[in-house]
Design a protein around this motif. Structure first.
Motif, PDB file in Angstrom:
ATOM      1  N   PHE A  61       0.812  -1.224   0.000  1.00 22.93           N
ATOM      2  CA  PHE A  61       0.000   0.000   0.000  1.00 22.93           C
ATOM      3  C   PHE A  61       0.842   1.270   0.000  1.00 22.93           C
ATOM      4  O   PHE A  61       0.387   2.313  -0.486  1.00 22.93           O
ATOM      5  CB  PHE A  61      -1.039  -0.037   1.128  1.00 22.93           C
ATOM      6  N   ARG A  62       2.079   1.189   0.484  1.00 23.07           N
ATOM      7  CA  ARG A  62       2.999   2.333   0.347  1.00 23.07           C
ATOM      8  C   ARG A  62       3.284   2.594  -1.134  1.00 23.07           C
ATOM      9  O   ARG A  62       3.297   3.728  -1.597  1.00 23.07           O
ATOM     10  CB  ARG A  62       4.316   2.065   1.098  1.00 23.07           C
ATOM     11  N   LYS A  63       3.484   1.491  -1.869  1.00 22.73           N
ATOM     12  CA  LYS A  63       3.773   1.616  -3.302  1.00 22.73           C
ATOM     13  C   LYS A  63       2.531   2.104  -4.064  1.00 22.73           C
ATOM     14  O   LYS A  63       2.638   2.952  -4.963  1.00 22.73           O
ATOM     15  CB  LYS A  63       4.254   0.264  -3.852  1.00 22.73           C
ATOM     16  N   ILE A  64       1.351   1.579  -3.704  1.00 23.56           N
ATOM     17  CA  ILE A  64       0.101   2.029  -4.340  1.00 23.56           C
ATOM     18  C   ILE A  64      -0.092   3.530  -4.078  1.00 23.56           C
ATOM     19  O   ILE A  64      -0.482   4.291  -4.968  1.00 23.56           O
ATOM     20  CB  ILE A  64      -1.108   1.225  -3.805  1.00 23.56           C
ATOM     21  N   ASP A  65       0.205   3.939  -2.857  1.00 26.66           N
ATOM     22  CA  ASP A  65       0.103   5.346  -2.446  1.00 26.66           C
ATOM     23  C   ASP A  65       0.950   6.232  -3.367  1.00 26.66           C
ATOM     24  O   ASP A  65       0.494   7.279  -3.857  1.00 26.66           O
ATOM     25  CB  ASP A  65       0.573   5.459  -0.984  1.00 26.66           C
ATOM     26  N   ARG A  66       2.185   5.775  -3.634  1.00 34.99           N
ATOM     27  CA  ARG A  66       3.100   6.542  -4.493  1.00 34.99           C
ATOM     28  C   ARG A  66       2.601   6.595  -5.946  1.00 34.99           C
ATOM     29  O   ARG A  66       2.560   7.646  -6.567  1.00 34.99           O
ATOM     30  CB  ARG A  66       4.516   5.934  -4.459  1.00 34.99           C
ATOM     31  N   VAL A  67       2.218   5.423  -6.470  1.00 36.80           N
ATOM     32  CA  VAL A  67       1.798   5.344  -7.878  1.00 36.80           C
ATOM     33  C   VAL A  67       0.508   6.151  -8.126  1.00 36.80           C
ATOM     34  O   VAL A  67       0.374   6.823  -9.151  1.00 36.80           O
ATOM     35  CB  VAL A  67       1.602   3.866  -8.310  1.00 36.80           C
ATOM     36  N   CYS A  68      -0.439   6.076  -7.178  1.00 36.02           N
ATOM     37  CA  CYS A  68      -1.738   6.739  -7.355  1.00 36.02           C
ATOM     38  C   CYS A  68      -1.737   8.175  -6.835  1.00 36.02           C
ATOM     39  O   CYS A  68      -2.785   8.835  -6.860  1.00 36.02           O
ATOM     40  CB  CYS A  68      -2.837   5.943  -6.646  1.00 36.02           C
ATOM     41  N   ASP A  69      -0.578   8.613  -6.353  1.00 37.98           N
ATOM     42  CA  ASP A  69      -0.459   9.973  -5.789  1.00 37.98           C
ATOM     43  C   ASP A  69      -1.441  10.156  -4.632  1.00 37.98           C
ATOM     44  O   ASP A  69      -2.204  11.125  -4.561  1.00 37.98           O
ATOM     45  CB  ASP A  69      -0.707  11.020  -6.893  1.00 37.98           C
ATOM     46  N   GLY A  70      -1.434   9.179  -3.733  1.00 35.18           N
ATOM     47  CA  GLY A  70      -2.313   9.213  -2.549  1.00 35.18           C
ATOM     48  C   GLY A  70      -3.320   8.082  -2.586  1.00 35.18           C
ATOM     49  O   GLY A  70      -3.905   7.809  -3.638  1.00 35.18           O
ATOM     50  N   LEU A  71      -3.519   7.403  -1.438  1.00 38.83           N
ATOM     51  CA  LEU A  71      -4.457   6.274  -1.385  1.00 38.83           C
ATOM     52  C   LEU A  71      -5.908   6.708  -1.627  1.00 38.83           C
ATOM     53  O   LEU A  71      -6.742   5.890  -2.007  1.00 38.83           O
ATOM     54  CB  LEU A  71      -4.348   5.553  -0.025  1.00 38.83           C
ATOM     55  N   HIS A  72      -6.205   8.026  -1.411  1.00 40.15           N
ATOM     56  CA  HIS A  72      -7.576   8.498  -1.636  1.00 40.15           C
ATOM     57  C   HIS A  72      -7.948   8.469  -3.125  1.00 40.15           C
ATOM     58  O   HIS A  72      -9.125   8.519  -3.477  1.00 40.15           O
ATOM     59  CB  HIS A  72      -7.759   9.919  -1.059  1.00 40.15           C
ATOM     60  N   HIS A  73      -6.928   8.357  -4.002  1.00 37.96           N
ATOM     61  CA  HIS A  73      -7.209   8.225  -5.439  1.00 37.96           C
ATOM     62  C   HIS A  73      -7.491   6.773  -5.840  1.00 37.96           C
ATOM     63  O   HIS A  73      -7.883   6.512  -6.976  1.00 37.96           O
ATOM     64  CB  HIS A  73      -6.031   8.754  -6.272  1.00 37.96           C
ATOM     65  N   CYS A  74      -7.232   5.870  -4.900  1.00 39.58           N
ATOM     66  CA  CYS A  74      -7.480   4.446  -5.159  1.00 39.58           C
ATOM     67  C   CYS A  74      -8.938   4.151  -4.796  1.00 39.58           C
ATOM     68  O   CYS A  74      -9.301   4.135  -3.622  1.00 39.58           O
ATOM     69  CB  CYS A  74      -6.513   3.609  -4.318  1.00 39.58           C
ATOM     70  N   ALA A  75      -9.784   3.963  -5.827  1.00 38.15           N
ATOM     71  CA  ALA A  75     -11.238   3.905  -5.616  1.00 38.15           C
ATOM     72  C   ALA A  75     -11.769   2.499  -5.353  1.00 38.15           C
ATOM     73  O   ALA A  75     -12.917   2.332  -4.928  1.00 38.15           O
ATOM     74  CB  ALA A  75     -11.950   4.506  -6.821  1.00 38.15           C
ATOM     75  N   GLN A  76     -10.962   1.467  -5.622  1.00 42.29           N
ATOM     76  CA  GLN A  76     -11.412   0.087  -5.375  1.00 42.29           C
ATOM     77  C   GLN A  76     -10.208  -0.843  -5.380  1.00 42.29           C
ATOM     78  O   GLN A  76      -9.329  -0.724  -6.246  1.00 42.29           O
ATOM     79  CB  GLN A  76     -12.409  -0.362  -6.448  1.00 42.29           C
ATOM     80  N   VAL A  77     -10.178  -1.737  -4.417  1.00 43.94           N
ATOM     81  CA  VAL A  77      -9.135  -2.768  -4.361  1.00 43.94           C
ATOM     82  C   VAL A  77      -9.809  -4.137  -4.361  1.00 43.94           C
ATOM     83  O   VAL A  77     -10.800  -4.354  -3.651  1.00 43.94           O
ATOM     84  CB  VAL A  77      -8.254  -2.614  -3.097  1.00 43.94           C
ATOM     85  N   CYS A  78      -9.274  -5.050  -5.160  1.00 43.65           N
ATOM     86  CA  CYS A  78      -9.730  -6.446  -5.144  1.00 43.65           C
ATOM     87  C   CYS A  78      -8.536  -7.337  -4.823  1.00 43.65           C
ATOM     88  O   CYS A  78      -7.481  -7.229  -5.464  1.00 43.65           O
ATOM     89  CB  CYS A  78     -10.348  -6.836  -6.484  1.00 43.65           C
ATOM     90  N   ILE A  79      -8.695  -8.205  -3.835  1.00 45.34           N
ATOM     91  CA  ILE A  79      -7.643  -9.153  -3.465  1.00 45.34           C
ATOM     92  C   ILE A  79      -8.125 -10.573  -3.733  1.00 45.34           C
ATOM     93  O   ILE A  79      -9.181 -10.983  -3.245  1.00 45.34           O
ATOM     94  CB  ILE A  79      -7.264  -9.029  -1.968  1.00 45.34           C
ATOM     95  N   GLY A  80      -7.368 -11.311  -4.529  1.00 45.11           N
ATOM     96  CA  GLY A  80      -7.620 -12.736  -4.724  1.00 45.11           C
ATOM     97  C   GLY A  80      -6.660 -13.499  -3.830  1.00 45.11           C
ATOM     98  O   GLY A  80      -5.447 -13.354  -3.968  1.00 45.11           O
ATOM     99  N   ALA A  81      -7.200 -14.271  -2.887  1.00 37.78           N
ATOM    100  CA  ALA A  81      -6.340 -14.934  -1.905  1.00 37.78           C
ATOM    101  C   ALA A  81      -6.738 -16.392  -1.713  1.00 37.78           C
ATOM    102  O   ALA A  81      -7.901 -16.760  -1.894  1.00 37.78           O
ATOM    103  CB  ALA A  81      -6.422 -14.199  -0.566  1.00 37.78           C
ATOM    104  N   ALA A  82      -5.766 -17.198  -1.337  1.00 30.69           N
ATOM    105  CA  ALA A  82      -6.036 -18.605  -1.035  1.00 30.69           C
ATOM    106  C   ALA A  82      -6.663 -18.705   0.361  1.00 30.69           C
ATOM    107  O   ALA A  82      -6.432 -17.858   1.210  1.00 30.69           O
ATOM    108  CB  ALA A  82      -4.735 -19.400  -1.082  1.00 30.69           C
ATOM    109  N   GLY A  83      -7.459 -19.744   0.565  1.00 30.01           N
ATOM    110  CA  GLY A  83      -7.965 -20.057   1.906  1.00 30.01           C
ATOM    111  C   GLY A  83      -9.054 -19.150   2.430  1.00 30.01           C
ATOM    112  O   GLY A  83      -9.330 -19.133   3.628  1.00 30.01           O
TER     113      GLY A  83
END
Length: 304
Positions: free
Chosen positions: A53-75
């Motif tokens: 999420f630190r990297k997402i924060d940098r790429v999106c110029d702030g986590l508030h610009h990230c409008a949706q996250v989807c995680i595919g996980a085992a178990g």
């Protein structure tokens, strides 16, 4: 304000991340540490998510610009896994919409570039999963190497080792597999092989790492190898049948994924031939995109 959707594919040893803009254009991809609670402790999962999420924060110029996250996980059939993942994501500073689903969902979405179809995965383990137009889903397999995972890299590795000991005893004719296994493991005796198999440090990935030997032995026409390839193909077909039948997708599209299926032409050919015989109208494809891209597409589909 520019908005982004992010997909995470939580694999066994690493997490692949894809970030897209609201038009679906890929902005950035990267890999980070594993977020799989089946193989990692709480602290390392939290550390990996914090870094992601630190990297997402940098790429999106702030986590508030990230409008949706989807995680595919085992178990995630274990409800505590979803709860723990969500709290670790929130602890990383992301407060926006979050969708957590099974890694088979994101793999299917990536493979078909849509949330419909059938996917057969034969990697270290094996599973078949499908979703039809009505939104119904069904899975077959994927219950782990101790009781399942037929046709997977692990089961091929195990079968190769079984052939070595049976040929040593004279229960099977001599086979080229013996020399190949000895060479790959750097061993010279059956006693060493047994030591390796039952060593507590040996895990399922170590056994699965032997699987590529099967292709070489099949190319030499080795009967034991060809029998393993045939058995693997039949086991994989066995996974597809209940999914196709239950979802009425006998004329659907099936994506083949995983190295045990994609990197062994003998298994792949036998599987496709068996599938064509059973379901003449079913189409086979290789994945269009990876599971992280599938997760990003699922996030994009859920943008408010």
């Amino acid at each position: 304000m520019k908005r982004y959707a992010v997909g995470l594919d939580g694999g066994g040893t690493k997490t692949a991340v894809t970030i897209v803009d609201e038009n679906g254009l890929e902005v950035h991809t990267f890999t980070s540490g594993a977020i799989n609670y089946n193989g990692q402790d709480e602290a390392s999962v939290q550390a990996s998510l914090a870094e992601i999420f630190r990297k997402i924060d940098r790429v999106c110029d702030g986590l508030h610009h990230c409008a949706q996250v989807c995680i595919g996980a085992a178990g995630i059939s274990n409800p505590t896994v979803t709860t723990r993942l969500e709290s670790s994501v929130r602890a990383s500073g992301y407060e926006g919409p979050l969708f957590i689903t099974g890694d088979q969902d994101t793999a299917l979405c990536g493979a078909h570039n849509r949330e419909l179809g059938i996917i057969l995965i034969a990697g270290t383990g094996s599973i078949c999963y499908g979703k039809n137009e009505a939104g119904d889903t069904h899975r077959a397999g994927g219950y782990g190497y101790l009781i399942d995972d037929e046709g997977s890299g692990y089961s091929i590795g195990r079968d190769l080792l079984s052939v070595v000991v049976r040929a040593h005893d004279g229960r099977l004719p001599a086979t080229v597999i013996t020399g190949m296994v000895f060479e790959q493991l750097g061993m010279t005796s059956i006693q060493q092989i047994i030591g390796f198999v039952y060593d507590k440090q040996t895990n399922k990935k170590d056994i699965a790492a032997l699987a590529p030997i099967l292709s070489q032995a099949c190319e030499l026409g080795d009967e034991a190898a060809l029998a393993i390839a045939d058995k693997s193909a039949r086991s994989l077909l066995e996974l597809v049948v209940p999914v196709a039948e239950k979802l009425s997708m006998q004329e659907g599209v099936l994506a083949m994924a995983g190295s045990a299926l994609l990197k062994n032409s003998f298994i792949q050919t036998a599987f496709i031939n068996g599938l064509k015989e059973r379901y003449p109208a079913m189409t086979c494809i290789t994945p269009k995109r990876d599971a992280a891209s599938g997760a990003a597409l699922m996030a994009l589909n859920r943008l408010q």
